[in-house]
Motif scaffolding. Structure first.
Motif, PDB file in Angstrom:
ATOM      1  N   TYR A 104       0.836  -1.209   0.000  1.00  0.00           N
ATOM      2  CA  TYR A 104       0.000   0.000   0.000  1.00  0.00           C
ATOM      3  C   TYR A 104       0.868   1.255   0.000  1.00  0.00           C
ATOM      4  O   TYR A 104       0.632   2.181  -0.792  1.00  0.00           O
ATOM      5  N   ALA A 105       1.879   1.303   0.881  1.00  0.00           N
ATOM      6  CA  ALA A 105       2.762   2.470   0.907  1.00  0.00           C
ATOM      7  C   ALA A 105       3.503   2.610  -0.422  1.00  0.00           C
ATOM      8  O   ALA A 105       3.683   3.725  -0.932  1.00  0.00           O
ATOM      9  N   GLY A 106       3.898   1.483  -1.012  1.00  0.00           N
ATOM     10  CA  GLY A 106       4.568   1.510  -2.301  1.00  0.00           C
ATOM     11  C   GLY A 106       3.679   2.047  -3.408  1.00  0.00           C
ATOM     12  O   GLY A 106       4.170   2.685  -4.354  1.00  0.00           O
ATOM     13  N   SER A 107       2.380   1.816  -3.300  1.00  0.00           N
ATOM     14  CA  SER A 107       1.466   2.299  -4.342  1.00  0.00           C
ATOM     15  C   SER A 107       1.420   3.823  -4.380  1.00  0.00           C
ATOM     16  O   SER A 107       1.233   4.420  -5.454  1.00  0.00           O
ATOM     17  N   PHE A 108       1.589   4.477  -3.220  1.00  0.00           N
ATOM     18  CA  PHE A 108       1.597   5.943  -3.219  1.00  0.00           C
ATOM     19  C   PHE A 108       2.946   6.500  -3.670  1.00  0.00           C
ATOM     20  O   PHE A 108       3.015   7.617  -4.193  1.00  0.00           O
ATOM     21  N   LEU A 109       3.995   5.715  -3.480  1.00  0.00           N
ATOM     22  CA  LEU A 109       5.279   6.083  -4.074  1.00  0.00           C
ATOM     23  C   LEU A 109       5.140   6.092  -5.597  1.00  0.00           C
ATOM     24  O   LEU A 109       5.618   7.010  -6.283  1.00  0.00           O
ATOM     25  N   TYR A 110       4.468   5.088  -6.131  1.00  0.00           N
ATOM     26  CA  TYR A 110       4.176   5.019  -7.568  1.00  0.00           C
ATOM     27  C   TYR A 110       3.292   6.204  -7.990  1.00  0.00           C
ATOM     28  O   TYR A 110       3.558   6.870  -9.000  1.00  0.00           O
ATOM     29  N   TYR A 111       2.261   6.485  -7.190  1.00  0.00           N
ATOM     30  CA  TYR A 111       1.325   7.563  -7.531  1.00  0.00           C
ATOM     31  C   TYR A 111       2.021   8.923  -7.532  1.00  0.00           C
ATOM     32  O   TYR A 111       1.641   9.828  -8.294  1.00  0.00           O
ATOM     33  N   ASN A 112       3.024   9.073  -6.707  1.00  0.00           N
ATOM     34  CA  ASN A 112       3.771  10.329  -6.650  1.00  0.00           C
ATOM     35  C   ASN A 112       4.376  10.681  -8.017  1.00  0.00           C
ATOM     36  O   ASN A 112       4.586  11.854  -8.330  1.00  0.00           O
ATOM     37  N   HIS A 113       4.644   9.650  -8.838  1.00  0.00           N
ATOM     38  CA  HIS A 113       5.294   9.871 -10.129  1.00  0.00           C
ATOM     39  C   HIS A 113       4.323   9.815 -11.306  1.00  0.00           C
ATOM     40  O   HIS A 113       4.476  10.563 -12.275  1.00  0.00           O
TER      41      HIS A 113
END
Length: 460
Positions: A104-113
């Motif tokens: 889940y935290a990784g998905s927002f790292l992805y969304y940041n880009h």
């Protein structure tokens, strides 16, 4: 099934009491501390991520939709989680549940880009499954392992460790974004730091012992059932929907996470700038530690009668909650969705910042007191791990259904005053029903003359 002894109390045939030690790995205290550390790393960091508003993004829509998916699947797997825990045991249940937090935290790292919502929404749905498993296991451990006269103290210990995750998690965006006073979304390092902590919690979950191997200091085991089956768990979970105690607790369950979307998005997210949201999160979760210790003391030590302690605890939470939510309504009258503050408060805006900060701190205090009180009542209904895993799973399932509705309500841009009034009303309705459950279902040891058990070292 390998059932021996009393299912309600977890008392089996007499055994030689284990040597008292606060460092004994299979002691209730160590196991509750371990599950606290697991939740420090996983749900604690998730709470910090949610608390900065919109998952750290300027537009909360992606986070709201991800949370709607999360709490929808959480509602289902929260109810099923207790049965799954009884079948699979703690290692598989907790490890698989914790791993979804990292995703889940990784998905927002992805969304940041890339700003594509699909990944956060799918990750949110998977996290709902994992969270259902984790919190059912956590609830069973926290409410069934302690001796029944010290459940409030153990709940306080767990909640303090878990809330410290929110404190540390709040420091992450505060420190990593301290010099970005005009930033609208957190940087990549913030999400990476959350992922590191969540990965540590996933590995740490393997240190949790099976409840049949956990012994209290008086020699009793937390359960005498080594394993369960799908058919048994399916039947027992269905029975919960006809259990009058569970049904009366539904309003409290529903209300207990319903207010997060309002507090995180429309108080913290609207009133404070990015770095100040991180700082306010530190104090929000620090307030949770204070609140859990305070209500834990009332529930365990205030009066000799357990039933009286429960009623006094409900009364204290109701009075304090009325004052806090009343102040929240007064604050909400200062702005609306169509008339948002033009200036985001910084912690250096001392005079203007003080009032909203105290209110947000008080929201954290109340959250811990309310949920710790509910956990205490659940724990007072039984002592056996297998039973309480189902009770706690039902709690988290209903709680998550309410949260799913709340996050979607916020997405639909319902007027903010309506949101806070509904939150306050749901909590107010729950108090008299909690009183009925305590009066009719909580056994009073002082009246019935039951054994008070053996105290655990380090609790008194």
């Amino acid at each position: 099934m390998g059932l021996q002894g009393d299912e309600e109390t977890g008392q089996g045939f007499p055994e030689s009491p284990p040597k008292p030690s606060i460092f004994r790995h299979n002691s209730p205290l160590v196991q509750v501390a371990l599950i606290g550390l697991v939740c420090f790393c996983c749900p604690g960091m998730f709470s910090a991520l949610s608390g900065i508003g919109g998952g750290g993004q300027v537009d909360p829509t992606a986070a709201n939709n991800a949370n709607t998916a999360l709490y929808t699947t959480f509602a289902v797997f929260g109810i099923l989680g207790g049965g799954i825990y009884n079948i699979l045991g703690p290692h598989l249940t907790l490890f698989s549940g914790c791993s979804t937090y990292v995703l889940y935290a990784g998905s927002f790292l992805y969304y940041n880009h890339y700003h594509h919502q699909a990944f956060p929404i799918v990750a949110g749905a998977l996290l709902g499954i994992g969270a259902g498993l984790l919190w059912a296991a956590q609830g069973a451990i926290m409410t069934s392992y302690p001796p029944h006269e010290r459940k409030g103290a153990y709940i306080s210990i767990f909640w303090s460790i878990f809330s410290m995750g929110g404190v540390i998690g709040g420091l992450i965006p505060f420190t990593l974004n301290f010099h970005r006073t005009d930033a609208v979304s957190v940087n990549d390092a913030t999400y990476i730091a959350f992922m590191v902590f969540m990965s540590i919690g996933t590995v740490l979950s393997l240190a949790i012992s099976h409840p049949s191997r956990v012994h209290r200091d008086d020699g009793s085991r937390c359960t005498n059932i080594e394993y369960s089956s799908v058919s048994v768990e399916a039947i027992e979970i269905l029975k919960l929907f006809l259990n009058w105690k569970m049904l009366l607790l539904v309003p409290a369950y529903w209300a207990s996470n319903f207010f997060y979307s309002y507090q995180f998005n429309n108080v913290s997210g609207v009133l404070f700038n990015l770095r100040t949201r991180g700082l306010c999160n530190v104090f929000y979760w620090a307030a949770q530690m204070v609140g859990s210790i305070f209500i834990g003391y009332i529930m365990d030590f205030s009066f000799k009668s357990r039933r009286t302690r429960g009623l006094v605890g409900i009364g204290v939470v109701a009075v304090l909650g009325t004052a806090i939510w009343g102040a929240g309504v007064a604050n909400q009258l200062n702005y609306s969705r169509h008339d948002l503050p033009t200036h985001k408060l910084d912690f250096k805006d001392y005079t203007d910042f003080a009032g909203p900060f105290v209110l947000y701190f008080s929201y954290g205090l109340f959250d811990a007191m309310f949920q710790s009180m509910v956990y205490w009542i659940i724990g007072a209904l039984a002592d056996d791990s297998e039973i309480l895993s189902r009770y706690n799973g039902f709690y988290k399932g209903v709680q998550s259904a309410g949260a799913a509705v709340a996050w979607q309500i916020d997405t639909q841009k319902v007027p903010l005053l309506n949101e806070i009034v509904v939150n306050w009303a749901l909590l107010t309705v729950s108090y008299p029903l909690l009183v009925v459950v305590v009066m009719r279902a909580v056994k009073d040891d002082e009246v019935e003359g039951k054994s008070k058990g053996t105290a655990i070292p380090g609790i008194h």
